[in-house]
Design an enzyme around this catalytic site. Structure first.
Site, mmCIF file in Angstrom:
data_model
loop_
_atom_site.group_PDB
_atom_site.id
_atom_site.type_symbol
_atom_site.label_atom_id
_atom_site.label_comp_id
_atom_site.label_asym_id
_atom_site.label_seq_id
_atom_site.Cartn_x
_atom_site.Cartn_y
_atom_site.Cartn_z
ATOM 1 C CB ALA A 110 -18.197 -9.441 -29.655
ATOM 2 N NE ARG A 165 -27.522 -8.032 -48.960
ATOM 3 C CZ ARG A 165 -27.943 -7.174 -49.885
ATOM 4 N NH1 ARG A 165 -28.422 -7.613 -51.043
ATOM 5 N NH2 ARG A 165 -27.883 -5.864 -49.669
ATOM 6 C CG MET A 167 -24.160 -2.425 -39.194
ATOM 7 S SD MET A 167 -25.703 -1.477 -39.312
ATOM 8 C CE MET A 167 -26.398 -1.739 -37.698
ATOM 9 C CG HIS A 223 -32.349 -3.084 -42.795
ATOM 10 N ND1 HIS A 223 -31.747 -1.910 -43.192
ATOM 11 C CD2 HIS A 223 -31.360 -4.015 -42.822
ATOM 12 C CE1 HIS A 223 -30.463 -2.116 -43.417
ATOM 13 N NE2 HIS A 223 -30.204 -3.397 -43.209
ATOM 14 C CG ASP A 277 -18.251 -14.412 -32.429
ATOM 15 O OD1 ASP A 277 -18.405 -15.532 -32.965
ATOM 16 O OD2 ASP A 277 -18.351 -13.345 -33.058
ATOM 17 N N GLY A 287 -17.202 -8.890 -38.408
ATOM 18 C CA GLY A 287 -16.891 -7.666 -39.143
ATOM 19 C C GLY A 287 -17.541 -6.441 -38.524
ATOM 20 C CG ASP A 300 -31.963 1.371 -43.796
ATOM 21 O OD1 ASP A 300 -31.161 0.940 -44.651
ATOM 22 O OD2 ASP A 300 -32.676 0.632 -43.100
HETATM 23 N N1 LIG Z 1 -29.216 -4.143 -39.605
HETATM 24 C C1 LIG Z 1 -28.334 -3.640 -40.437
HETATM 25 O O1 LIG Z 1 -28.433 -2.476 -40.849
HETATM 26 C C2 LIG Z 1 -27.183 -4.456 -40.908
HETATM 27 C C3 LIG Z 1 -27.139 -5.803 -40.658
HETATM 28 N N2 LIG Z 1 -26.062 -6.562 -41.055
HETATM 29 C C4 LIG Z 1 -26.091 -7.981 -40.720
HETATM 30 O O2 LIG Z 1 -25.274 -8.211 -39.573
HETATM 31 C C5 LIG Z 1 -24.843 -9.581 -39.546
HETATM 32 C C6 LIG Z 1 -23.366 -9.671 -39.231
HETATM 33 O O3 LIG Z 1 -22.599 -9.101 -40.260
HETATM 34 P P1 LIG Z 1 -20.983 -9.136 -40.200
HETATM 35 O O4 LIG Z 1 -20.503 -8.706 -38.876
HETATM 36 O O5 LIG Z 1 -20.499 -8.437 -41.407
HETATM 37 O O6 LIG Z 1 -20.714 -10.709 -40.360
HETATM 38 P P2 LIG Z 1 -19.397 -11.531 -39.924
HETATM 39 O O7 LIG Z 1 -19.506 -12.878 -40.551
HETATM 40 O O8 LIG Z 1 -18.186 -10.727 -40.169
HETATM 41 O O9 LIG Z 1 -19.576 -11.645 -38.340
HETATM 42 C C7 LIG Z 1 -20.605 -12.380 -37.764
HETATM 43 C C8 LIG Z 1 -20.118 -12.949 -36.455
HETATM 44 O O10 LIG Z 1 -21.192 -13.691 -35.887
HETATM 45 C C9 LIG Z 1 -20.614 -14.814 -35.263
HETATM 46 N N3 LIG Z 1 -21.584 -15.866 -35.027
HETATM 47 C C10 LIG Z 1 -22.045 -16.799 -35.886
HETATM 48 N N4 LIG Z 1 -22.893 -17.634 -35.249
HETATM 49 C C11 LIG Z 1 -22.982 -17.185 -33.978
HETATM 50 C C12 LIG Z 1 -23.692 -17.631 -32.831
HETATM 51 N N5 LIG Z 1 -24.507 -18.682 -32.875
HETATM 52 N N6 LIG Z 1 -23.529 -16.937 -31.688
HETATM 53 C C13 LIG Z 1 -22.718 -15.852 -31.645
HETATM 54 N N7 LIG Z 1 -22.018 -15.410 -32.679
HETATM 55 C C14 LIG Z 1 -22.147 -16.073 -33.829
HETATM 56 C C15 LIG Z 1 -19.488 -15.241 -36.200
HETATM 57 O O11 LIG Z 1 -18.561 -16.098 -35.538
HETATM 58 C C16 LIG Z 1 -18.924 -13.907 -36.610
HETATM 59 O O12 LIG Z 1 -17.874 -13.520 -35.756
HETATM 60 C C17 LIG Z 1 -25.244 -10.140 -40.920
HETATM 61 O O13 LIG Z 1 -26.421 -10.892 -40.802
HETATM 62 C C18 LIG Z 1 -25.483 -8.905 -41.754
HETATM 63 O O14 LIG Z 1 -26.352 -9.140 -42.825
HETATM 64 C C19 LIG Z 1 -25.019 -5.987 -41.711
HETATM 65 C C20 LIG Z 1 -25.007 -4.643 -41.984
HETATM 66 C C21 LIG Z 1 -26.106 -3.769 -41.669
HETATM 67 O O1 LIG Z 2 -26.862 -5.152 -47.272
HETATM 68 C C1 LIG Z 2 -26.559 -6.001 -46.412
HETATM 69 O O2 LIG Z 2 -26.599 -7.228 -46.601
HETATM 70 C C2 LIG Z 2 -26.179 -5.504 -45.062
HETATM 71 C C3 LIG Z 2 -27.148 -4.480 -44.647
HETATM 72 O O3 LIG Z 2 -28.197 -4.772 -44.135
HETATM 73 C C4 LIG Z 2 -26.873 -3.099 -45.029
HETATM 74 O O4 LIG Z 2 -25.730 -2.748 -45.375
HETATM 75 O O5 LIG Z 2 -27.815 -2.300 -44.984
#
Ligand SMILES: NC(=O)C1=CN([C@@H]2O[C@H](COP(=O)(O)OP(=O)(O)OC[C@H]3O[C@@H](n4cnc5c(N)ncnc54)[C@H](O)[C@@H]3O)[C@@H](O)[C@H]2O)C=CC1
Ligand SMILES: O=C([O-])CC(=O)C(=O)O
Length: 356
Positions: free
Chosen positions: A52, A124, A271, A220, A77, A55, A193
């Site tokens: 939580a 990424r 997202m 995805h 988190d 980003g 998507d």
């Molecule tokens: N499904 C989708 O369409 C999308 C998926 N993503 C994915 O979402 C994920 C998160 O992206 P962001 O928020 O940008 O990354 P971020 O790095 O900004 O945030 C991730 C958070 O997860 C926390 N975290 C790490 N290990 C943890 C654990 N063991 N338990 C609980 N929290 C933990 C971190 O402390 C951080 O606050 C990435 O894997 C990204 O690729 C991103 C965009 C779209």
């Molecule tokens: O592209 C990424 O790594 C994050 C993601 O899944 C998206 O934006 O669709």
């Protein structure tokens, strides 16, 4: 009237419940928070966000705090939840917000939850594929899903962490091992998507994106993201160059953002919006609303693969029906074959991670 000591004890009990000791703020003289007349949460759903403070997690928490279907919002988190929780808890909307920090508080964060949303894990950087995140995110998803199996095995799970094509099979295997697996309750979030497809198609057609609905199936990542442009609503047609442009832009939408952010992460704001759109649909389904259909990556018999993203009907028990793909044109049939090859490997990689 109740005796003062009994009333004070009751208030202290409620206050401790609302504000776990580790996240209680310093309280100044005068009216202390313990003396406020809090009655606890209103009726509604209990939602936890794991990751939580990240980003995606922060704007997602903000948007869920505004959602009138949410009565309790748990923010978990491994870093920074006290600050995010204090900040969001000041918003004058209905949901009661509680923060949880670090692994020892994971189970407490999850007890009683109806919906768990997981954006925990690394994003990424330019030049990486989503599969490059597997090494770190697979273990994170396993640990969080073990917590869910223990503390809220009946919760609906919205899994965002990448690579979704592998993390959803990982979650399924963890739940199977724990004896709690219900395929209807595990949903990989692919809404971004669809959100992108609606936006880009609307741009090409000169329409309002809110009027456009593009089914996006498969998975995805890259070629597994398969927009069905022949099924766009409102019905329309595209020239071959428009189809190539739209398919490529939708499949590479994530990379477009990763490159634009130049090392500062991937899509977070769009997202959070997409995730809330999907979570809200899940909550309306849980409430019993009829006719709620969204695309998601779920256990499926629509193809020979064990998991596939397609339209699902959401209801009181999660993804109650996986809808058929409908008629595909030749371009889409070729895309489907490519998508299935890559998907099969990603799914197997996730399954083996737990079974090995
Ligand atoms: N499904 C989708 O369409 C999308 C998926 N993503 C994915 O979402 C994920 C998160 O992206 P962001 O928020 O940008 O990354 P971020 O790095 O900004 O945030 C991730 C958070 O997860 C926390 N975290 C790490 N290990 C943890 C654990 N063991 N338990 C609980 N929290 C933990 C971190 O402390 C951080 O606050 C990435 O894997 C990204 O690729 C991103 C965009 C779209
Ligand atoms: O592209 C990424 O790594 C994050 C993601 O899944 C998206 O934006 O669709």
């Amino acid at each position: 009237m109740q005796p003062a000591s009994e009333a004070n004890q009751r208030i202290a009990r409620i206050s401790a419940h609302l504000h776990p000791p580790n996240l209680q703020m310093e309280e100044s003289a005068g009216l202390r928070r313990a003396n406020c007349r809090a009655k606890g949460a209103a009726p509604g759903f209990k939602v936890a966000i794991l990751g939580a403070a990240g980003g995606i997690g922060q704007p997602l928490a903000l948007l869920m705090k505004i959602n009138p279907l949410v009565s309790v919002l748990h923010l978990y988190d491994v870093v920074n939840t006290p600050g995010v929780t204090a900040d969001i808890s000041h918003m004058d909307t209905g949901a009661v917000v509680r923060g949880f920090l670090g692994q020892p508080q994971l189970e407490e964060a999850l007890v009683g939850m109806d919906l768990v949303i997981i954006p925990a894990g690394v994003p990424r950087k330019p030049g990486m594929t989503r599969d490059d995140l597997f090494k770190i995110n697979a273990g994170i998803v396993r640990t969080l899903c073990e917590g869910i199996a223990k503390s809220c095995p009946k919760a609906i799970v919205n899994l965002i962490s990448n690579p979704v094509n592998s993390t959803v099979p990982i979650a399924a295997e963890v739940f199977k091992k724990a004896g709690t697996y219900d395929p209807k309750r595990l949903l990989g979030v692919t809404t971004l998507d669809v959100v992108r497809a609606n936006t880009f198609v609307a741009e090409v057609l000169g329409l309002d994106p809110r009027e456009v609905d593009v089914p996006v199936v498969g998975g995805h990542a890259g070629v597994t993201i398969l927009p069905l442009l022949s099924q766009v609503k409102p019905p329309c047609s595209f020239t071959p160059p428009e189809i190539d442009y739209l398919t490529s832009r939708i499949q590479n939408g994530g990379t477009e953002v990763v490159e634009a952010k130049a090392g500062a992460g991937s899509a977070t704001l769009s997202m959070a919006y997409a995730s809330v759109k999907f979570a809200d649909a899940c909550l309306r389904g849980l409430r019993g609303d009829a006719g709620i259909v969204e695309c998601a990556f779920v256990a499926s018999q629509v193809t020979e693969l064990p998991f596939f993203a397609s339209k699902v009907r959401l209801g009181r028990t999660g993804a109650e029906e996986v809808l058929p793909l409908g008629p595909l044109n030749e371009y889409e049939r070729a895309g489907l074959e490519k998508a299935k090859q890559e998907l099969a490997e990603s799914i197997q990689k996730g399954v083996s991670f737990i079974k090995k």
